[in-house]
Design an enzyme around this catalytic site. Structure first.
Site, PDB file in Angstrom:
ATOM      1  N   GLY A 226      42.297  35.220  37.348  1.00 33.35           N
ATOM      2  CA  GLY A 226      42.728  35.374  38.679  1.00 33.35           C
ATOM      3  C   GLY A 226      42.345  34.233  39.645  1.00 33.35           C
ATOM      4  O   GLY A 226      42.101  33.065  38.867  1.00 33.35           O
TER       5      GLY A 226
ATOM      6  N   THR B 225      39.949  31.787  42.044  1.00 32.93           N
ATOM      7  CA  THR B 225      38.640  31.059  41.994  1.00 32.93           C
ATOM      8  C   THR B 225      37.584  31.931  42.714  1.00 32.93           C
ATOM      9  O   THR B 225      36.465  32.289  42.418  1.00 32.93           O
ATOM     10  CB  THR B 225      38.613  29.638  42.199  1.00 32.93           C
ATOM     11  OG1 THR B 225      39.279  28.947  41.156  1.00 32.93           O
ATOM     12  CG2 THR B 225      37.320  29.069  42.393  1.00 32.93           C
TER      13      THR B 225
ATOM     14  N   THR C 213      37.949  34.974  43.749  1.00 32.34           N
ATOM     15  CA  THR C 213      37.501  36.409  43.164  1.00 32.34           C
ATOM     16  C   THR C 213      36.712  36.236  41.996  1.00 32.34           C
ATOM     17  O   THR C 213      35.841  36.919  41.710  1.00 32.34           O
ATOM     18  CB  THR C 213      38.887  37.020  42.663  1.00 32.34           C
ATOM     19  OG1 THR C 213      39.983  37.011  43.560  1.00 32.34           O
ATOM     20  CG2 THR C 213      38.884  38.540  42.418  1.00 32.34           C
TER      21      THR C 213
ATOM     22  N   GLU D  73      38.842  33.114  33.803  1.00 30.82           N
ATOM     23  CA  GLU D  73      39.926  31.982  33.785  1.00 30.82           C
ATOM     24  C   GLU D  73      40.526  31.907  35.209  1.00 30.82           C
ATOM     25  O   GLU D  73      41.262  32.897  35.944  1.00 30.82           O
ATOM     26  CB  GLU D  73      41.137  32.635  33.026  1.00 30.82           C
ATOM     27  CG  GLU D  73      40.595  32.662  31.470  1.00 30.82           C
ATOM     28  CD  GLU D  73      40.141  31.391  30.679  1.00 30.82           C
ATOM     29  OE1 GLU D  73      40.560  30.434  31.271  1.00 30.82           O
ATOM     30  OE2 GLU D  73      39.460  31.383  29.710  1.00 30.82           O
TER      31      GLU D  73
ATOM     32  N   CYS E  22      49.380  29.030  36.229  1.00 31.91           N
ATOM     33  CA  CYS E  22      48.155  28.355  36.821  1.00 31.91           C
ATOM     34  C   CYS E  22      48.204  26.866  36.102  1.00 31.91           C
ATOM     35  O   CYS E  22      47.342  25.824  36.590  1.00 31.91           O
ATOM     36  CB  CYS E  22      46.850  29.189  36.241  1.00 31.91           C
ATOM     37  SG  CYS E  22      47.224  29.773  34.399  1.00 31.91           S
TER      38      CYS E  22
ATOM     39  N   GLU F 123      44.697  24.985  46.033  1.00 33.68           N
ATOM     40  CA  GLU F 123      45.833  25.507  45.152  1.00 33.68           C
ATOM     41  C   GLU F 123      46.960  26.334  45.889  1.00 33.68           C
ATOM     42  O   GLU F 123      46.795  27.108  46.779  1.00 33.68           O
ATOM     43  CB  GLU F 123      45.343  26.697  44.121  1.00 33.68           C
ATOM     44  CG  GLU F 123      46.138  26.980  43.068  1.00 33.68           C
ATOM     45  CD  GLU F 123      45.761  28.120  42.008  1.00 33.68           C
ATOM     46  OE1 GLU F 123      45.070  28.913  42.717  1.00 33.68           O
ATOM     47  OE2 GLU F 123      46.044  28.121  40.833  1.00 33.68           O
TER      48      GLU F 123
HETATM   49  P1  NAD Z   1      43.219  37.562  42.480  1.00 35.67           P
HETATM   50  O1  NAD Z   1      42.116  37.054  42.222  1.00 35.67           O
HETATM   51  O2  NAD Z   1      43.615  37.860  43.931  1.00 35.67           O
HETATM   52  O3  NAD Z   1      43.571  38.882  41.524  1.00 35.67           O
HETATM   53  C1  NAD Z   1      43.529  38.840  40.126  1.00 35.67           C
HETATM   54  C2  NAD Z   1      43.026  40.318  39.638  1.00 35.67           C
HETATM   55  O4  NAD Z   1      41.596  40.460  40.171  1.00 35.67           O
HETATM   56  C3  NAD Z   1      43.858  41.367  40.234  1.00 35.67           C
HETATM   57  O5  NAD Z   1      44.041  42.284  39.270  1.00 35.67           O
HETATM   58  C4  NAD Z   1      42.961  41.792  41.295  1.00 35.67           C
HETATM   59  O6  NAD Z   1      43.410  43.185  41.629  1.00 35.67           O
HETATM   60  C5  NAD Z   1      41.590  41.760  40.778  1.00 35.67           C
HETATM   61  N1  NAD Z   1      40.472  41.855  41.842  1.00 35.67           N
HETATM   62  C6  NAD Z   1      40.887  41.322  43.192  1.00 35.67           C
HETATM   63  N2  NAD Z   1      39.475  41.556  43.765  1.00 35.67           N
HETATM   64  C7  NAD Z   1      38.650  42.049  42.696  1.00 35.67           C
HETATM   65  C8  NAD Z   1      37.302  42.506  42.826  1.00 35.67           C
HETATM   66  N3  NAD Z   1      36.599  42.334  43.786  1.00 35.67           N
HETATM   67  N4  NAD Z   1      36.662  43.150  41.688  1.00 35.67           N
HETATM   68  C9  NAD Z   1      37.396  43.051  40.493  1.00 35.67           C
HETATM   69  N5  NAD Z   1      38.649  42.845  40.328  1.00 35.67           N
HETATM   70  C10 NAD Z   1      39.514  42.178  41.554  1.00 35.67           C
HETATM   71  O7  NAD Z   1      44.226  36.590  41.766  1.00 35.67           O
HETATM   72  P2  NAD Z   1      46.142  36.680  41.782  1.00 35.67           P
HETATM   73  O8  NAD Z   1      46.477  36.466  43.248  1.00 35.67           O
HETATM   74  O9  NAD Z   1      46.395  38.143  41.325  1.00 35.67           O
HETATM   75  O10 NAD Z   1      46.532  35.625  40.878  1.00 35.67           O
HETATM   76  C11 NAD Z   1      46.552  34.426  41.152  1.00 35.67           C
HETATM   77  C12 NAD Z   1      45.710  33.546  40.591  1.00 35.67           C
HETATM   78  O11 NAD Z   1      45.425  33.540  39.239  1.00 35.67           O
HETATM   79  C13 NAD Z   1      45.837  31.768  40.621  1.00 35.67           C
HETATM   80  O12 NAD Z   1      44.415  31.509  41.452  1.00 35.67           O
HETATM   81  C14 NAD Z   1      46.139  31.560  39.560  1.00 35.67           C
HETATM   82  O13 NAD Z   1      45.678  30.085  39.438  1.00 35.67           O
HETATM   83  C15 NAD Z   1      45.150  32.332  38.629  1.00 35.67           C
HETATM   84  N6  NAD Z   1      45.542  32.329  37.425  1.00 35.67           N
HETATM   85  C16 NAD Z   1      44.584  31.579  36.437  1.00 35.67           C
HETATM   86  C17 NAD Z   1      45.166  31.698  35.086  1.00 35.67           C
HETATM   87  C18 NAD Z   1      44.034  30.967  34.071  1.00 35.67           C
HETATM   88  O14 NAD Z   1      44.388  31.519  33.007  1.00 35.67           O
HETATM   89  N7  NAD Z   1      43.284  30.090  34.280  1.00 35.67           N
HETATM   90  C19 NAD Z   1      46.332  32.447  34.677  1.00 35.67           C
HETATM   91  C20 NAD Z   1      47.117  32.732  35.668  1.00 35.67           C
HETATM   92  C21 NAD Z   1      46.664  32.954  36.948  1.00 35.67           C
END
Ligand code: NAD
Length: 480
Positions: free
Chosen positions: A227, A229, A231, A249, A283, A384
């Site tokens: 997710g 950075t 978070t 990741e 990503c 990003e």
């Molecule tokens: P996000 O961080 O908002 O959420 C990701 C997940 O984390 C969701 O399921 C969300 O409900 C959960 N979450 C949020 N707050 C939390 C907490 N306090 N405790 C536990 N879980 C929590 O990210 P997003 O908007 O869903 O995704 C987009 C981001 O993901 C972008 O920054 C993207 O670059 C990144 N991403 C990275 C990769 C990689 O492999 N490096 C792949 C895909 C996406």
């Protein structure tokens, strides 16, 4: 209306407190269902189911675990069309993309780790000068947590779950609340494949409540998270005092570096893809394009022509290249960045506007957008955006572009287009990234390490790296 339920101990359950979240279809902006707004009580139930399934699952033979995972893979393939349509409805991506990439890859994840676990081995060290032998046991951790984002919903969800299960762990998993549908459908497939009750538990809900409860749970011993950075940093803060194993990741702001000596046509068509595939919501997208000055004007003309030819449309239409963005709030965020670019004297070369698709005027559509920037230091080159927006600027020489490529807080991937071997060796060594593609993009071999450096994360997924993450090493020393 579709009612999504938690999948706990092999059953579909309502959230204990009875609270629900609306689920939106991004292609028309309408609510099409509800998902549980789970609390820590639901997470606890999932944990209890996982804990009681662990002794038996961790002792299940490798052949049997492998057989079940491969069966899940086959069932996903049988249900390809249904899953692709569900993924598209939830996420806004073209059905054609979900059918060609997301669902086949989710099936591959199960097949790959079903096979990999039968080949996984550990080390042995025979002591020299002493009569002793050491061997390393690789034991499953217990109950682990898997948390995934919305951009490649089932693809990334299963990329974590499959190695965790293959290694003998039981799982409490949470997909993104923005795209829960295919994870919900996976429950039935797992039951049909004969996955024992409680081995995989899927709890739906918000990050700050459901996700937080998984991370805070003292007996969920490892967290695999993909997710944003911010978070990721928060999760690291919560998990560190409990000494949990963490795989993070996170975000990226990847350079796409184009030299004049590259295979131009291949570079051009791949660059369109690496910029706008999945509405730019990958990503690994190359969102900062650096072009050698001698071909800058030619590239600009040819690239813009190709981007303008992309069709923004309803995800179900077969000729749609760009579907809807995932949510209204994400669309607003991306539009805000286009405004920031303008405020910073960036030039919008094409796109920049919302698109009203006929019959679906409330959907979240945006034109693919190319912005010419004056410097790598501007916000649209440093932050990003995660949408159909790329920037471009020229560079003079290798040193110049290497500095710009690395001058960013992220370090996930980089793409390099050149036919010069010396330059390839130099730049691939020096680029600060977990993955470097040369003359290609998104060419994936599931055996390779996947992950980022700097603010793009900690740890590696993929192949045996993932199986190492989901096991604890125990060294046994025998003197004889
Ligand atoms: P996000 O961080 O908002 O959420 C990701 C997940 O984390 C969701 O399921 C969300 O409900 C959960 N979450 C949020 N707050 C939390 C907490 N306090 N405790 C536990 N879980 C929590 O990210 P997003 O908007 O869903 O995704 C987009 C981001 O993901 C972008 O920054 C993207 O670059 C990144 N991403 C990275 C990769 C990689 O492999 N490096 C792949 C895909 C996406």
């Amino acid at each position: 209306m579709t009612t999504i339920k938690n999948y706990i101990n092999g059953d579909f359950q309502n959230p204990i407190k009875g609270n629900w979240i609306d689920n939106y279809n991004p292609s028309n902006g309408e609510i099409y269902g509800q998902l549980p707004d789970s609390t820590k009580e639901d997470v606890e139930n999932a944990y209890i189911a996982a804990k009681s399934a662990f002794p038996s699952w961790s002792q299940t033979s490798l052949e049997e675990r492998s057989r079940i995972l491969i069966k899940i893979s086959e069932l996903l393939e049988t249900n390809l069309q249904r899953f692709a349509e569900a993924e598209s409805k939830d996420n806004g991506k073209p059905v054609s993309l979900a059918k060609a990439v997301d669902i086949p890859r989710a099936a591959s994840n199960f097949r790959f780790f079903g096979n990999a676990i039968t080949q996984f081995a550990s080390e042995s060290h025979e002591s020299i000068g002493q009569q002793a032998v050491n061997y390393t046991l690789r034991q499953p951790i217990g109950v682990v947590g898997c948390i995934s984002p919305w951009n490649l919903p089932l693809y990334l969800f299963t990329w974590k779950i499959a190695p965790a299960l293959a290694a003998g762990n039981c799982v409490v998993a949470k997909p993104s609340e923005v795209t829960p549908l295919t994870a919900f459908l996976l429950g039935d497939i797992c039951n049909e494949a004969g996955l024992p009750k409680g081995v995989l538990n899927i709890v739906h809900g918000l990050g700050e409540s459901t996700g937080q409860a998984i991370v805070e749970h003292p007996d969920i011993k490892a967290i695999s998270f993909t997710g944003g950075t911010t978070t990721g940093a928060h999760i690291a803060r919560v998990a560190a005092p409990m000494f949990k194993k963490l795989s993070l990741e996170l975000g990226g702001k990847n350079p796409n570096i184009i030299f004049a000596d590259c295979d131009y046509e291949e570079m051009l068509s791949t660059t369109v893809r690496s910029s706008f595939a999945n509405q730019g919501q990958i990503c690994l997208c190359g969102s900062r394009i650096f072009i050698e000055a001698s071909i800058y004007e030619k590239f600009k003309t040819d690239f813009i022509k190709k981007v303008k030819a992309l069709k923004v449309g309803h995800p179900s239409e077969s000729d749609t290249n760009i579907g809807a963005l995932v949510s209204k709030s994400h669309l607003d965020k991306v539009k805000e960045y286009i405004q920031i670019a303008k405020d910073e004297n960036g030039i919008v070369l094409c796109g920049g506007n919302e698109v009203k698709v006929k019959g679906y005027e409330n959907g979240y559509y945006l034109e693919p957008t190319v912005i010419e920037v004056q410097s790598n230091d501007c916000r649209v080159n440093q932050e990003e955006i995660f949408g159909p927006v790329v920037t471009m600027m020229p560079f003079q020489n290798e040193d110049d572009v290497l500095k710009m490529a690395n001058k960013v807080k992220y370090g996930l991937s980089a793409t390099l287009w050149t036919n010069n071997l010396k330059r390839t060796m130099h730049l691939t060594n020096q680029l600060q990234a977990g993955i470097v593609w040369v003359n290609t993009w998104m060419l994936r071999d599931l055996r390779t390490p996947f992950g980022g450096v700097k603010a793009s994360g900690v740890g590696r997924e993929g192949g045996f790296e993932a199986l190492r993450f989901f096991t604890e090493a125990k060294n046994v020393c025998i003197k004889y």
